[in-house]
Design a protein around this motif. Sequence first.
Motif, PDB file in Angstrom:
ATOM      1  N   SER A  47     -20.998  11.519  25.915  1.00 37.25           N
ATOM      2  CA  SER A  47     -21.490  10.278  25.326  1.00 37.25           C
ATOM      3  C   SER A  47     -20.402   9.212  25.494  1.00 37.25           C
ATOM      4  O   SER A  47     -19.259   9.534  25.819  1.00 37.25           O
ATOM      5  CB  SER A  47     -21.786  10.496  23.841  1.00 37.25           C
ATOM      6  OG  SER A  47     -20.575  10.694  23.137  1.00 37.25           O
ATOM      7  N   PRO A  48     -20.724   7.929  25.264  1.00 36.23           N
ATOM      8  CA  PRO A  48     -19.690   6.901  25.362  1.00 36.23           C
ATOM      9  C   PRO A  48     -18.506   7.159  24.423  1.00 36.23           C
ATOM     10  O   PRO A  48     -17.353   6.945  24.805  1.00 36.23           O
ATOM     11  CB  PRO A  48     -20.434   5.617  24.971  1.00 36.23           C
ATOM     12  CG  PRO A  48     -21.843   5.885  25.380  1.00 36.23           C
ATOM     13  CD  PRO A  48     -22.056   7.350  25.099  1.00 36.23           C
ATOM     14  N   ALA A  49     -18.768   7.654  23.219  1.00 34.19           N
ATOM     15  CA  ALA A  49     -17.675   7.947  22.286  1.00 34.19           C
ATOM     16  C   ALA A  49     -16.800   9.081  22.826  1.00 34.19           C
ATOM     17  O   ALA A  49     -15.567   9.035  22.725  1.00 34.19           O
ATOM     18  CB  ALA A  49     -18.225   8.315  20.910  1.00 34.19           C
ATOM     19  N   ASP A  50     -17.442  10.093  23.409  1.00 34.06           N
ATOM     20  CA  ASP A  50     -16.680  11.191  24.005  1.00 34.06           C
ATOM     21  C   ASP A  50     -15.840  10.703  25.182  1.00 34.06           C
ATOM     22  O   ASP A  50     -14.714  11.148  25.380  1.00 34.06           O
ATOM     23  CB  ASP A  50     -17.618  12.307  24.467  1.00 34.06           C
ATOM     24  CG  ASP A  50     -18.326  12.996  23.316  1.00 34.06           C
ATOM     25  OD1 ASP A  50     -17.799  12.946  22.178  1.00 34.06           O
ATOM     26  OD2 ASP A  50     -19.397  13.582  23.553  1.00 34.06           O
ATOM     27  N   CYS A  51     -16.406   9.794  25.975  1.00 32.29           N
ATOM     28  CA  CYS A  51     -15.661   9.229  27.112  1.00 32.29           C
ATOM     29  C   CYS A  51     -14.435   8.472  26.627  1.00 32.29           C
ATOM     30  O   CYS A  51     -13.355   8.597  27.198  1.00 32.29           O
ATOM     31  CB  CYS A  51     -16.552   8.296  27.927  1.00 32.29           C
ATOM     32  SG  CYS A  51     -17.790   9.146  28.908  1.00 32.29           S
ATOM     33  N   ARG A  52     -14.606   7.673  25.561  1.00 29.72           N
ATOM     34  CA  ARG A  52     -13.455   6.931  25.024  1.00 29.72           C
ATOM     35  C   ARG A  52     -12.385   7.883  24.513  1.00 29.72           C
ATOM     36  O   ARG A  52     -11.191   7.676  24.744  1.00 29.72           O
ATOM     37  CB  ARG A  52     -13.926   5.986  23.927  1.00 29.72           C
ATOM     38  CG  ARG A  52     -14.599   4.740  24.455  1.00 29.72           C
ATOM     39  CD  ARG A  52     -14.813   3.704  23.353  1.00 29.72           C
ATOM     40  NE  ARG A  52     -15.839   4.127  22.398  1.00 29.72           N
ATOM     41  CZ  ARG A  52     -17.139   3.937  22.569  1.00 29.72           C
ATOM     42  NH1 ARG A  52     -17.576   3.334  23.644  1.00 29.72           N
ATOM     43  NH2 ARG A  52     -17.997   4.329  21.660  1.00 29.72           N
ATOM     44  N   ALA A  53     -12.799   8.939  23.818  1.00 29.52           N
ATOM     45  CA  ALA A  53     -11.832   9.916  23.314  1.00 29.52           C
ATOM     46  C   ALA A  53     -11.115  10.599  24.473  1.00 29.52           C
ATOM     47  O   ALA A  53      -9.891  10.790  24.437  1.00 29.52           O
ATOM     48  CB  ALA A  53     -12.542  10.954  22.440  1.00 29.52           C
ATOM     49  N   ARG A  54     -11.853  10.947  25.513  1.00 29.77           N
ATOM     50  CA  ARG A  54     -11.250  11.583  26.691  1.00 29.77           C
ATOM     51  C   ARG A  54     -10.258  10.641  27.364  1.00 29.77           C
ATOM     52  O   ARG A  54      -9.190  11.051  27.795  1.00 29.77           O
ATOM     53  CB  ARG A  54     -12.347  11.994  27.668  1.00 29.77           C
ATOM     54  CG  ARG A  54     -11.859  12.499  28.989  1.00 29.77           C
ATOM     55  CD  ARG A  54     -12.037  13.985  29.101  1.00 29.77           C
ATOM     56  NE  ARG A  54     -11.765  14.422  30.452  1.00 29.77           N
ATOM     57  CZ  ARG A  54     -10.696  15.117  30.788  1.00 29.77           C
ATOM     58  NH1 ARG A  54      -9.835  15.475  29.876  1.00 29.77           N
ATOM     59  NH2 ARG A  54     -10.497  15.477  32.030  1.00 29.77           N
ATOM     60  N   LEU A  55     -10.620   9.364  27.468  1.00 35.49           N
ATOM     61  CA  LEU A  55      -9.715   8.387  28.074  1.00 35.49           C
ATOM     62  C   LEU A  55      -8.447   8.208  27.246  1.00 35.49           C
ATOM     63  O   LEU A  55      -7.359   8.026  27.792  1.00 35.49           O
ATOM     64  CB  LEU A  55     -10.431   7.046  28.265  1.00 35.49           C
ATOM     65  CG  LEU A  55     -11.455   7.027  29.385  1.00 35.49           C
ATOM     66  CD1 LEU A  55     -12.217   5.706  29.375  1.00 35.49           C
ATOM     67  CD2 LEU A  55     -10.804   7.252  30.731  1.00 35.49           C
ATOM     68  N   ARG A  56      -8.575   8.254  25.903  1.00 38.85           N
ATOM     69  CA  ARG A  56      -7.384   8.163  25.061  1.00 38.85           C
ATOM     70  C   ARG A  56      -6.449   9.341  25.300  1.00 38.85           C
ATOM     71  O   ARG A  56      -5.230   9.182  25.382  1.00 38.85           O
ATOM     72  CB  ARG A  56      -7.780   8.095  23.588  1.00 38.85           C
ATOM     73  CG  ARG A  56      -8.064   6.687  23.096  1.00 38.85           C
ATOM     74  CD  ARG A  56      -8.128   6.644  21.580  1.00 38.85           C
ATOM     75  NE  ARG A  56      -9.200   7.477  21.046  1.00 38.85           N
ATOM     76  CZ  ARG A  56     -10.459   7.101  20.919  1.00 38.85           C
ATOM     77  NH1 ARG A  56     -10.827   5.914  21.289  1.00 38.85           N
ATOM     78  NH2 ARG A  56     -11.357   7.918  20.412  1.00 38.85           N
ATOM     79  N   GLN A  59      -4.798   8.812  28.588  1.00 35.21           N
ATOM     80  CA  GLN A  59      -3.799   7.755  28.477  1.00 35.21           C
ATOM     81  C   GLN A  59      -2.522   8.291  27.837  1.00 35.21           C
ATOM     82  O   GLN A  59      -1.421   8.003  28.299  1.00 35.21           O
ATOM     83  CB  GLN A  59      -4.363   6.600  27.642  1.00 35.21           C
ATOM     84  CG  GLN A  59      -3.380   5.462  27.445  1.00 35.21           C
ATOM     85  CD  GLN A  59      -3.914   4.406  26.479  1.00 35.21           C
ATOM     86  OE1 GLN A  59      -4.719   4.718  25.601  1.00 35.21           O
ATOM     87  NE2 GLN A  59      -3.474   3.192  26.639  1.00 35.21           N
TER      88      GLN A  59
END
Length: 142
Positions: A47-56, A59
Motif C-alpha cells: 500500500s502507499p503507507a507500506d511504500c513510505r515505510a519501506r522508503l524510510r 533511507q
Amino acid sequence: MNLSEVTLGQFTDLMLRVQRGEAPHSPSLAPALMPTEPVAEHLRGLSPADCRARLRVLQNEALSRASRGRWDDVEAREWAAMDLGVRVCLLILAGVGDDFDGLSALADRHWREVPPPERNAIKGQVRAMRAAMAKVTSLAGR
C-alpha cells in the motif's frame, strides 16, 4: 502517424489540412518510449503507507552506509544537530517534564537512548510546531 517521427514540414502540412477540414483527426501520440521495469513480486501488494515505510527504512540504511555507521538514521542525525537548549525546550513543550537537570541529561542522550514514549511525544510536538509555524515568515526575517 506518430508525432515523434513527424518532421516540421509534415506537421505544417497536417495543420493546413486540419484547418481546411481535410484531416478529421489529429495524429496519435507516440507510445511511451521509456522502458518500464516490471514491479518486483514482493513489492506488488504494498500500500502507499507500506511504500513510505519501506522508503524510510531504505533511507536510513543508505544514511548509515554513507556515514560509515556514524548515524543510525535521519532522526538521530537531526536530534544530534540541534542545540542542547533547543532539545531541552522541545522536551518541555512535549510534556516530558519540567526538571531542567533531568531534562538536560535526557536531551544530551543519543536519539536511540531516549525512551520510546518520550521519542513519540517529541515527534508529535515537532509535527504540531511545524504546522503552527508553517505560515510564520515575518518573524523569521532579519
